[in-house]
Design a protein around this motif. Structure first.
Motif, PDB file in Angstrom:
ATOM      1  N   GLY A   1       0.786  -1.225   0.000  1.00 49.35           N
ATOM      2  CA  GLY A   1       0.000   0.000   0.000  1.00 49.35           C
ATOM      3  C   GLY A   1       0.816   1.272   0.000  1.00 49.35           C
ATOM      4  O   GLY A   1       0.271   2.355  -0.242  1.00 49.35           O
ATOM      5  N   ALA A   2       2.127   1.173   0.287  1.00 47.86           N
ATOM      6  CA  ALA A   2       3.008   2.336   0.205  1.00 47.86           C
ATOM      7  C   ALA A   2       3.449   2.527  -1.246  1.00 47.86           C
ATOM      8  O   ALA A   2       3.182   1.688  -2.115  1.00 47.86           O
ATOM      9  CB  ALA A   2       4.213   2.150   1.115  1.00 47.86           C
ATOM     10  N   ALA A   3       4.131   3.632  -1.508  1.00 48.51           N
ATOM     11  CA  ALA A   3       4.685   3.889  -2.836  1.00 48.51           C
ATOM     12  C   ALA A   3       6.122   4.372  -2.673  1.00 48.51           C
ATOM     13  O   ALA A   3       6.437   5.124  -1.736  1.00 48.51           O
ATOM     14  CB  ALA A   3       3.856   4.922  -3.587  1.00 48.51           C
ATOM     15  N   VAL A   4       6.997   3.942  -3.565  1.00 51.96           N
ATOM     16  CA  VAL A   4       8.407   4.333  -3.505  1.00 51.96           C
ATOM     17  C   VAL A   4       8.826   4.900  -4.858  1.00 51.96           C
ATOM     18  O   VAL A   4       8.334   4.478  -5.905  1.00 51.96           O
ATOM     19  CB  VAL A   4       9.308   3.140  -3.126  1.00 51.96           C
ATOM     20  CG1 VAL A   4       9.043   2.694  -1.710  1.00 51.96           C
ATOM     21  CG2 VAL A   4       9.134   1.979  -4.092  1.00 51.96           C
ATOM     22  N   GLY A   5       9.731   5.852  -4.805  1.00 53.95           N
ATOM     23  CA  GLY A   5      10.198   6.460  -6.038  1.00 53.95           C
ATOM     24  C   GLY A   5      11.286   7.471  -5.767  1.00 53.95           C
ATOM     25  O   GLY A   5      12.147   7.249  -4.912  1.00 53.95           O
ATOM     26  N   ARG A   6      11.197   8.604  -6.442  1.00 51.52           N
ATOM     27  CA  ARG A   6      12.277   9.590  -6.338  1.00 51.52           C
ATOM     28  C   ARG A   6      11.734  10.982  -6.641  1.00 51.52           C
ATOM     29  O   ARG A   6      10.637  11.149  -7.186  1.00 51.52           O
ATOM     30  CB  ARG A   6      13.378   9.258  -7.331  1.00 51.52           C
ATOM     31  CG  ARG A   6      12.908   9.308  -8.784  1.00 51.52           C
ATOM     32  CD  ARG A   6      14.044   9.061  -9.762  1.00 51.52           C
ATOM     33  NE  ARG A   6      15.014  10.137  -9.726  1.00 51.52           N
ATOM     34  CZ  ARG A   6      16.095  10.170 -10.511  1.00 51.52           C
ATOM     35  NH1 ARG A   6      16.351   9.175 -11.339  1.00 51.52           N
ATOM     36  NH2 ARG A   6      16.934  11.187 -10.449  1.00 51.52           N
TER      37      ARG A   6
ATOM     38  N   LEU B   1      22.173  21.009  -3.289  1.00 51.83           N
ATOM     39  CA  LEU B   1      21.164  20.800  -2.262  1.00 51.83           C
ATOM     40  C   LEU B   1      20.559  19.415  -2.443  1.00 51.83           C
ATOM     41  O   LEU B   1      20.416  18.937  -3.571  1.00 51.83           O
ATOM     42  CB  LEU B   1      20.091  21.882  -2.355  1.00 51.83           C
ATOM     43  CG  LEU B   1      20.598  23.300  -2.046  1.00 51.83           C
ATOM     44  CD1 LEU B   1      19.513  24.331  -2.329  1.00 51.83           C
ATOM     45  CD2 LEU B   1      21.063  23.404  -0.600  1.00 51.83           C
ATOM     46  N   PRO B   2      20.168  18.751  -1.358  1.00 47.37           N
ATOM     47  CA  PRO B   2      19.843  17.327  -1.453  1.00 47.37           C
ATOM     48  C   PRO B   2      18.425  16.984  -1.882  1.00 47.37           C
ATOM     49  O   PRO B   2      18.144  15.818  -2.172  1.00 47.37           O
ATOM     50  CB  PRO B   2      20.084  16.830  -0.025  1.00 47.37           C
ATOM     51  CG  PRO B   2      19.803  18.015   0.836  1.00 47.37           C
ATOM     52  CD  PRO B   2      20.291  19.196   0.050  1.00 47.37           C
ATOM     53  N   ALA B   3      17.507  17.946  -1.939  1.00 48.71           N
ATOM     54  CA  ALA B   3      16.108  17.581  -2.185  1.00 48.71           C
ATOM     55  C   ALA B   3      15.905  16.995  -3.577  1.00 48.71           C
ATOM     56  O   ALA B   3      15.265  15.951  -3.746  1.00 48.71           O
ATOM     57  CB  ALA B   3      15.209  18.796  -1.987  1.00 48.71           C
ATOM     58  N   ARG B   4      16.458  17.653  -4.598  1.00 48.66           N
ATOM     59  CA  ARG B   4      16.266  17.140  -5.953  1.00 48.66           C
ATOM     60  C   ARG B   4      17.110  15.880  -6.129  1.00 48.66           C
ATOM     61  O   ARG B   4      18.288  15.855  -5.827  1.00 48.66           O
ATOM     62  CB  ARG B   4      16.632  18.207  -6.988  1.00 48.66           C
ATOM     63  CG  ARG B   4      15.839  18.075  -8.280  1.00 48.66           C
ATOM     64  CD  ARG B   4      16.107  19.231  -9.230  1.00 48.66           C
ATOM     65  NE  ARG B   4      15.773  20.530  -8.675  1.00 48.66           N
ATOM     66  CZ  ARG B   4      14.548  21.045  -8.636  1.00 48.66           C
ATOM     67  NH1 ARG B   4      13.529  20.339  -9.106  1.00 48.66           N
ATOM     68  NH2 ARG B   4      14.335  22.236  -8.114  1.00 48.66           N
ATOM     69  N   GLY B   5      16.497  14.830  -6.624  1.00 47.23           N
ATOM     70  CA  GLY B   5      17.179  13.547  -6.753  1.00 47.23           C
ATOM     71  C   GLY B   5      17.019  12.642  -5.550  1.00 47.23           C
ATOM     72  O   GLY B   5      17.530  11.516  -5.548  1.00 47.23           O
ATOM     73  N   ALA B   6      16.310  13.099  -4.516  1.00 48.04           N
ATOM     74  CA  ALA B   6      16.142  12.299  -3.299  1.00 48.04           C
ATOM     75  C   ALA B   6      15.252  11.085  -3.546  1.00 48.04           C
ATOM     76  O   ALA B   6      14.404  11.072  -4.438  1.00 48.04           O
ATOM     77  CB  ALA B   6      15.545  13.165  -2.186  1.00 48.04           C
ATOM     78  N   ARG B   7      15.459  10.059  -2.727  1.00 49.89           N
ATOM     79  CA  ARG B   7      14.544   8.922  -2.715  1.00 49.89           C
ATOM     80  C   ARG B   7      13.256   9.322  -2.003  1.00 49.89           C
ATOM     81  O   ARG B   7      13.272  10.172  -1.110  1.00 49.89           O
ATOM     82  CB  ARG B   7      15.168   7.723  -1.998  1.00 49.89           C
ATOM     83  CG  ARG B   7      16.472   7.239  -2.604  1.00 49.89           C
ATOM     84  CD  ARG B   7      16.940   5.944  -1.957  1.00 49.89           C
ATOM     85  NE  ARG B   7      16.972   5.988  -0.505  1.00 49.89           N
ATOM     86  CZ  ARG B   7      17.946   6.518   0.218  1.00 49.89           C
ATOM     87  NH1 ARG B   7      18.992   7.077  -0.391  1.00 49.89           N
ATOM     88  NH2 ARG B   7      17.901   6.486   1.537  1.00 49.89           N
ATOM     89  N   VAL B   8      12.149   8.707  -2.400  1.00 54.63           N
ATOM     90  CA  VAL B   8      10.833   9.056  -1.849  1.00 54.63           C
ATOM     91  C   VAL B   8      10.145   7.795  -1.352  1.00 54.63           C
ATOM     92  O   VAL B   8      10.120   6.776  -2.042  1.00 54.63           O
ATOM     93  CB  VAL B   8       9.944   9.738  -2.910  1.00 54.63           C
ATOM     94  CG1 VAL B   8       8.536   9.953  -2.377  1.00 54.63           C
ATOM     95  CG2 VAL B   8      10.547  11.062  -3.345  1.00 54.63           C
TER      96      VAL B   8
ATOM     97  N   LEU C   1      11.533  11.991   2.408  1.00 53.73           N
ATOM     98  CA  LEU C   1      12.591  12.198   1.438  1.00 53.73           C
ATOM     99  C   LEU C   1      13.930  11.841   2.080  1.00 53.73           C
ATOM    100  O   LEU C   1      14.145  12.108   3.270  1.00 53.73           O
ATOM    101  CB  LEU C   1      12.630  13.658   0.969  1.00 53.73           C
ATOM    102  CG  LEU C   1      11.321  14.281   0.481  1.00 53.73           C
ATOM    103  CD1 LEU C   1      11.562  15.723   0.040  1.00 53.73           C
ATOM    104  CD2 LEU C   1      10.718  13.475  -0.649  1.00 53.73           C
ATOM    105  N   ALA C   2      14.828  11.266   1.300  1.00 54.39           N
ATOM    106  CA  ALA C   2      16.141  10.897   1.827  1.00 54.39           C
ATOM    107  C   ALA C   2      17.168  10.950   0.698  1.00 54.39           C
ATOM    108  O   ALA C   2      16.909  10.473  -0.412  1.00 54.39           O
ATOM    109  CB  ALA C   2      16.108   9.502   2.438  1.00 54.39           C
TER     110      ALA C   2
ATOM    111  N   ARG D   1      17.548  13.831   5.595  1.00 54.50           N
ATOM    112  CA  ARG D   1      16.212  13.295   5.710  1.00 54.50           C
ATOM    113  C   ARG D   1      15.216  14.445   5.885  1.00 54.50           C
ATOM    114  O   ARG D   1      15.517  15.466   6.507  1.00 54.50           O
ATOM    115  CB  ARG D   1      16.078  12.353   6.926  1.00 54.50           C
ATOM    116  CG  ARG D   1      17.025  11.165   6.917  1.00 54.50           C
ATOM    117  CD  ARG D   1      16.581  10.118   5.920  1.00 54.50           C
ATOM    118  NE  ARG D   1      17.380   8.902   6.003  1.00 54.50           N
ATOM    119  CZ  ARG D   1      18.544   8.719   5.386  1.00 54.50           C
ATOM    120  NH1 ARG D   1      19.065   9.691   4.639  1.00 54.50           N
ATOM    121  NH2 ARG D   1      19.193   7.571   5.496  1.00 54.50           N
ATOM    122  N   ALA D   2      14.011  14.251   5.347  1.00 54.16           N
ATOM    123  CA  ALA D   2      12.936  15.208   5.568  1.00 54.16           C
ATOM    124  C   ALA D   2      11.618  14.451   5.536  1.00 54.16           C
ATOM    125  O   ALA D   2      11.440  13.503   4.766  1.00 54.16           O
ATOM    126  CB  ALA D   2      12.941  16.300   4.512  1.00 54.16           C
TER     127      ALA D   2
END
Length: 377
Positions: A223-228, A351-358, A368-369, A374-375
């Motif tokens: 039920g979760a979703a993973v991506g970027r 900056l780490p946000a763009r390209g982060a794992r989701v 986000l990681a 981490r956020a």
């Protein structure tokens, strides 16, 4: 002037010649979906209500967004002397960005698509041309928009499902599940109903509100979703639940141009136009969402102002090559938060946000990681 040639020219600018989206763009009369629009002139909005093709087509077939609603006033319901106030609340998104969002979804023949944010209906038309109208469902919180889009789609022979639904809440059970969900409105956290409405293995594409970050994620069996977070960027209006957006911090933002700060310091970095520094603005939008910005470049002097609905504000002023004088007030020091982000950028080179794992939990919490960063949204 024949619209087909204008649409073909737009398709050549907005798509690659081998793209499966070239045909839909070339076959869709965009002018029918944008009969009128608003343009900002100075401090007020002016209506553009074209009376002939020479006035209409250059705007309708340009690869740019056209604002169709400001505050609560739709352009095609307005009178020439109307000058609405407030923020844009709906638009016809620039075609190349609509296509890119669909491309991020990796749409295949036979997919069932949920299009969140009907707007003018133009993007819905492209999807219906690409997949067939029976495979497309489009929703918007605004009943007028969905009614108008349904009528305009019918004018070009397309009859997808178009309904007035608050996309941030539950989806109608009759919709079933979708292979792809593409949102052209921005959300802070992914509504749980989107994950419920997405088939296992299905793909979600959306943007984080207050940033230019595009999220793509695929649903797992749990039920979760993973991506970027994609390296691409996009800016969309925030999803709204009612007729208009909350008042926000516009009053404080105006006042912050003049008032003295509770704390006055010299900043270590030059004044920056944050709203147009996309990566910087996106990182700030993740860490400290809801900040509004104003910026003036007077040649000899640059002024940047920040304000938040919690009462926090900041003003940075510089001139003559000097480091800025920073006034700040309220419960948080907004310029300090910005300077911390800029320090991270200088130390790490990005900056780490763009390209982060989701990771999106079934409840819609978005994590986000990237590296040690981490956020949680």
């Amino acid at each position: 002037m024949i619209w087909e040639s204008s649409a073909a020219d737009l398709a050549s600018r907005a798509t690659h010649r081998s793209s499966r989206w070239r045909g839909p763009v070339a076959r869709t009369p965009r002018h029918l979906f944008v009969p009128a629009w608003w343009e900002a002139e100075g401090d007020r909005w002016e209506l553009r209500d074209p009376v002939n093709e020479d006035q209409w087509y250059p705007a309708a077939y340009a690869d740019r967004s056209l604002v169709t609603r400001v505050g609560a006033l739709h352009a095609d319901q307005a009178k020439p002397d109307d000058h609405p106030t407030g923020r844009p609340t709906s638009s016809a998104t620039l075609p190349s960005l609509v296509v890119r969002m669909f491309q991020h979804a990796r749409i295949d023949d036979g997919d069932q698509l949920l299009d969140v944010g009907t707007g003018s209906g133009y993007g819905t038309a492209l999807a219906a041309h690409r997949l067939g109208a029976d495979a497309v469902t489009s929703i918007d919180v605004d009943p007028y928009l969905t009614d108008a889009a349904r009528d305009r789609l019918a004018m070009v022979g397309l009859h997808p499902t178009v309904e007035a639904v608050d996309g941030t809440g539950p989806l109608p059970a009759k919709f079933g599940q979708f292979d792809r969900i593409v949102a052209t409105v921005a959300v802070r956290t992914v509504p749980p109903s989107w994950l419920t409405g997405l088939r296992t293995g299905g793909r979600l594409v959306t943007t984080i509100a207050g940033t230019s970050l595009i999220i793509t994620a695929e649903k797992r069996a749990d039920g979760a979703a993973v991506g970027r977070v994609e390296w691409d960027r996009a800016g969309f209006m925030h999803a709204r639940r009612g007729d208009n957006y909350p008042a926000g911090a516009s009053g404080l933002l105006a006042a912050a141009h003049e008032i003295d700060g509770e704390e006055i310091t010299t900043g270590p970095y030059p004044v920056v136009d944050v709203a147009n520094a996309w990566d910087l603005d996106s990182m700030l939008g993740v860490i400290a969402p809801g900040i509004e910005h104003a910026y003036r470049d007077e040649g000899y002097r640059r002024i940047a102002v920040m304000a938040h609905a919690d009462g926090s504000w900041a003003r940075a002023t510089s001139g003559g090559g000097q480091m800025p004088t920073v006034h700040q007030g309220g419960p948080r020091r907004l310029w300090n938060i910005l300077d911390d982000i800029r320090a991270h950028w200088l130390e790490h080179g990005e900056l780490p946000a763009r390209g982060a794992r989701v990771l999106i939990t079934p409840e819609g919490e978005t994590r986000l990681a990237r590296g040690k960063w981490r956020a949680v949204l």
